[in-house]
Motif scaffolding. Structure first.
Motif, PDB file in Angstrom:
ATOM      1  N   VAL A   1      -1.347  -2.959  16.711  1.00  0.00           N
ATOM      2  CA  VAL A   1      -1.276  -2.236  15.443  1.00  0.00           C
ATOM      3  C   VAL A   1      -2.170  -1.006  15.546  1.00  0.00           C
ATOM      4  O   VAL A   1      -3.252  -1.065  16.144  1.00  0.00           O
ATOM      5  CB  VAL A   1      -1.754  -3.114  14.252  1.00  0.00           C
ATOM      6  CG1 VAL A   1      -1.692  -2.332  12.947  1.00  0.00           C
ATOM      7  CG2 VAL A   1      -0.933  -4.385  14.147  1.00  0.00           C
ATOM      8  N   LEU A   2      -1.727   0.101  14.956  1.00  0.00           N
ATOM      9  CA  LEU A   2      -2.545   1.302  14.837  1.00  0.00           C
ATOM     10  C   LEU A   2      -2.983   1.453  13.389  1.00  0.00           C
ATOM     11  O   LEU A   2      -2.152   1.406  12.477  1.00  0.00           O
ATOM     12  CB  LEU A   2      -1.764   2.545  15.270  1.00  0.00           C
ATOM     13  CG  LEU A   2      -2.388   3.911  14.928  1.00  0.00           C
ATOM     14  CD1 LEU A   2      -3.751   4.075  15.591  1.00  0.00           C
ATOM     15  CD2 LEU A   2      -1.447   5.047  15.328  1.00  0.00           C
ATOM     16  N   VAL A   3      -4.285   1.641  13.169  1.00  0.00           N
ATOM     17  CA  VAL A   3      -4.841   1.879  11.839  1.00  0.00           C
ATOM     18  C   VAL A   3      -5.445   3.280  11.812  1.00  0.00           C
ATOM     19  O   VAL A   3      -6.193   3.656  12.723  1.00  0.00           O
ATOM     20  CB  VAL A   3      -5.918   0.833  11.503  1.00  0.00           C
ATOM     21  CG1 VAL A   3      -6.736   1.277  10.298  1.00  0.00           C
ATOM     22  CG2 VAL A   3      -5.277  -0.515  11.228  1.00  0.00           C
TER      23      VAL A   3
ATOM     24  N   VAL B   1      -4.628   4.854   5.288  1.00  0.00           N
ATOM     25  CA  VAL B   1      -4.993   5.271   3.934  1.00  0.00           C
ATOM     26  C   VAL B   1      -5.149   6.787   3.953  1.00  0.00           C
ATOM     27  O   VAL B   1      -5.336   7.393   5.007  1.00  0.00           O
ATOM     28  CB  VAL B   1      -6.302   4.620   3.443  1.00  0.00           C
ATOM     29  CG1 VAL B   1      -6.162   3.114   3.354  1.00  0.00           C
ATOM     30  CG2 VAL B   1      -7.481   5.004   4.340  1.00  0.00           C
ATOM     31  N   LEU B   2      -5.074   7.387   2.789  1.00  0.00           N
ATOM     32  CA  LEU B   2      -5.332   8.814   2.678  1.00  0.00           C
ATOM     33  C   LEU B   2      -6.835   9.083   2.635  1.00  0.00           C
ATOM     34  O   LEU B   2      -7.630   8.190   2.325  1.00  0.00           O
ATOM     35  CB  LEU B   2      -4.684   9.379   1.410  1.00  0.00           C
ATOM     36  CG  LEU B   2      -3.161   9.350   1.332  1.00  0.00           C
ATOM     37  CD1 LEU B   2      -2.699   9.951   0.003  1.00  0.00           C
ATOM     38  CD2 LEU B   2      -2.514  10.061   2.500  1.00  0.00           C
TER      39      LEU B   2
ATOM     40  N   GLY C   1       7.801   5.688   8.428  1.00  0.00           N
ATOM     41  CA  GLY C   1       7.541   4.325   8.862  1.00  0.00           C
ATOM     42  C   GLY C   1       6.112   3.851   8.700  1.00  0.00           C
ATOM     43  O   GLY C   1       5.797   2.693   8.987  1.00  0.00           O
ATOM     44  N   MET C   2       5.230   4.714   8.227  1.00  0.00           N
ATOM     45  CA  MET C   2       3.824   4.338   8.062  1.00  0.00           C
ATOM     46  C   MET C   2       3.661   3.410   6.856  1.00  0.00           C
ATOM     47  O   MET C   2       4.267   3.626   5.816  1.00  0.00           O
ATOM     48  CB  MET C   2       2.977   5.593   7.865  1.00  0.00           C
ATOM     49  CG  MET C   2       1.495   5.339   7.644  1.00  0.00           C
ATOM     50  SD  MET C   2       0.572   6.884   7.348  1.00  0.00           S
ATOM     51  CE  MET C   2       0.557   7.595   8.999  1.00  0.00           C
ATOM     52  N   ARG C   3       2.833   2.376   7.012  1.00  0.00           N
ATOM     53  CA  ARG C   3       2.454   1.527   5.886  1.00  0.00           C
ATOM     54  C   ARG C   3       1.205   2.150   5.264  1.00  0.00           C
ATOM     55  O   ARG C   3       0.082   1.846   5.656  1.00  0.00           O
ATOM     56  CB  ARG C   3       2.182   0.095   6.344  1.00  0.00           C
ATOM     57  CG  ARG C   3       3.361  -0.579   7.025  1.00  0.00           C
ATOM     58  CD  ARG C   3       3.110  -2.063   7.191  1.00  0.00           C
ATOM     59  NE  ARG C   3       4.058  -2.662   8.117  1.00  0.00           N
ATOM     60  CZ  ARG C   3       4.205  -3.966   8.313  1.00  0.00           C
ATOM     61  NH1 ARG C   3       3.448  -4.821   7.629  1.00  0.00           N
ATOM     62  NH2 ARG C   3       5.073  -4.438   9.196  1.00  0.00           N
TER      63      ARG C   3
ATOM     64  N   PHE D   1      -4.042  -6.620   6.015  1.00  0.00           N
ATOM     65  CA  PHE D   1      -4.627  -5.271   6.034  1.00  0.00           C
ATOM     66  C   PHE D   1      -4.724  -4.796   4.592  1.00  0.00           C
ATOM     67  O   PHE D   1      -3.724  -4.767   3.872  1.00  0.00           O
ATOM     68  CB  PHE D   1      -3.761  -4.315   6.848  1.00  0.00           C
ATOM     69  CG  PHE D   1      -3.739  -4.622   8.322  1.00  0.00           C
ATOM     70  CD1 PHE D   1      -4.544  -3.902   9.210  1.00  0.00           C
ATOM     71  CD2 PHE D   1      -2.933  -5.627   8.834  1.00  0.00           C
ATOM     72  CE1 PHE D   1      -4.537  -4.175  10.563  1.00  0.00           C
ATOM     73  CE2 PHE D   1      -2.920  -5.917  10.188  1.00  0.00           C
ATOM     74  CZ  PHE D   1      -3.724  -5.194  11.057  1.00  0.00           C
ATOM     75  N   VAL D   2      -5.930  -4.422   4.182  1.00  0.00           N
ATOM     76  CA  VAL D   2      -6.178  -3.993   2.809  1.00  0.00           C
ATOM     77  C   VAL D   2      -6.652  -2.546   2.850  1.00  0.00           C
ATOM     78  O   VAL D   2      -7.582  -2.216   3.607  1.00  0.00           O
ATOM     79  CB  VAL D   2      -7.247  -4.878   2.145  1.00  0.00           C
ATOM     80  CG1 VAL D   2      -7.518  -4.401   0.722  1.00  0.00           C
ATOM     81  CG2 VAL D   2      -6.814  -6.334   2.154  1.00  0.00           C
ATOM     82  N   GLY D   3      -6.036  -1.688   2.067  1.00  0.00           N
ATOM     83  CA  GLY D   3      -6.380  -0.279   2.153  1.00  0.00           C
ATOM     84  C   GLY D   3      -6.621   0.394   0.822  1.00  0.00           C
ATOM     85  O   GLY D   3      -5.878   0.195  -0.136  1.00  0.00           O
ATOM     86  N   VAL D   4      -7.683   1.202   0.769  1.00  0.00           N
ATOM     87  CA  VAL D   4      -7.982   2.055  -0.381  1.00  0.00           C
ATOM     88  C   VAL D   4      -8.829   3.211   0.136  1.00  0.00           C
ATOM     89  O   VAL D   4      -9.572   3.055   1.106  1.00  0.00           O
ATOM     90  CB  VAL D   4      -8.710   1.258  -1.488  1.00  0.00           C
ATOM     91  CG1 VAL D   4     -10.096   0.833  -1.037  1.00  0.00           C
ATOM     92  CG2 VAL D   4      -8.789   2.032  -2.783  1.00  0.00           C
TER      93      VAL D   4
END
Length: 239
Positions: free
Chosen positions: A38-40, A71-72, A93-95, A109-112
């Motif tokens: 996975v890429l983050v 995330v932004l 395709g990005m989550r 994966f949790v993002g903010v």
């Protein structure tokens, strides 16, 4: 995945893709696809938050054959086109997470994005002018959204993806005068209420690679400019 069942996560932040497309990440994304599951990407995907910059990043991401979670960052809001930037990247395709969670191979994966506010006893309080109260309210709102996203996680392993830092240790190296603008301890306070395998963030280009929340969760500053143990622009974590 590794033989032990751990997920290999490549994490990087602050790509700052520019409209002139002088720098391409296509080869790097191809390399990451061979090294990780996975890429983050921890924010500041674009340099000025322009849709064209997002389109260029989406084109480069075609070289990535593994899931991409991101995330932004603050730069992605500069041109008041954050929604369009997000739409383009999601179509690619990005989550892209903004107060949500997603699960990949048993890892949540949790993002903010997070926000400013400072650290520890020197954290900015909601007192005085309306403008100060608005800053604190935004910081608190981001932590509430993080908490709501954490509550969605059902897996035993979780990786938190931020742009702003949750602890001062990983911004050490930056001028002390700007520490309050690099993150907030409110993020760490929320994280420590849950079981978290690791936290990644960017934003502090001159910070330090590694630290821990007061509760012991490992935190990694994965900004592009930070030296990583593997000598590559991205960190490689096993979750």
């Amino acid at each position: 995945m590794t033989d032990s069942g751990r997920l290999r996560v490549a994490a990087i932040g602050d790509l700052h893709v520019k409209e002139d497309a002088v720098a391409s990440y296509r080869d790097l994304f191809g390399e990451i696809s061979r090294e990780a599951d996975v890429l983050v990407i921890a924010g500041d995907l674009t340099d000025l938050g322009k849709p064209r910059e997002a389109e260029l990043l989406a084109e480069d991401l075609r070289a990535c054959s593994i899931p991409v979670v991101a995330v932004l960052g603050n730069h992605d809001y500069e041109s008041d086109c954050a929604e369009e930037v997000a739409r383009i990247l999601r179509q690619g395709g990005m989550r892209l997470l903004d107060g949500q969670s997603t699960e990949i191979e048993g890892v949540g994966f949790v993002g903010v994005k997070g926000f400013v506010g400072g650290f520890g006893r020197r954290m900015l309080g909601s007192f005085g002018e309306p403008a100060i109260k608005a800053i604190v309210a935004e910081s608190v709102n981001e932590t509430i959204r993080l908490e709501n996203a954490m509550r969605q996680v059902r897996s035993e392993r979780a990786l938190v993806v931020l742009h702003y830092a949750p602890i001062p240790e990983t911004v050490a190296g930056e001028p002390p005068e700007i520490f309050p603008f690099l993150g907030s301890s409110r993020l760490a306070e929320t994280i420590d209420r849950f079981r978290v395998s690791a936290v990644v963030h960017g934003h502090a280009h001159r910070g330090a690679y590694e630290g821990r929340t007061p509760g012991g969760a490992p935190v990694y500053n994965v900004a592009l400019h930070i030296e990583k143990p593997n000598g590559r622009p991205y960190a490689l974590l096993e979750i």
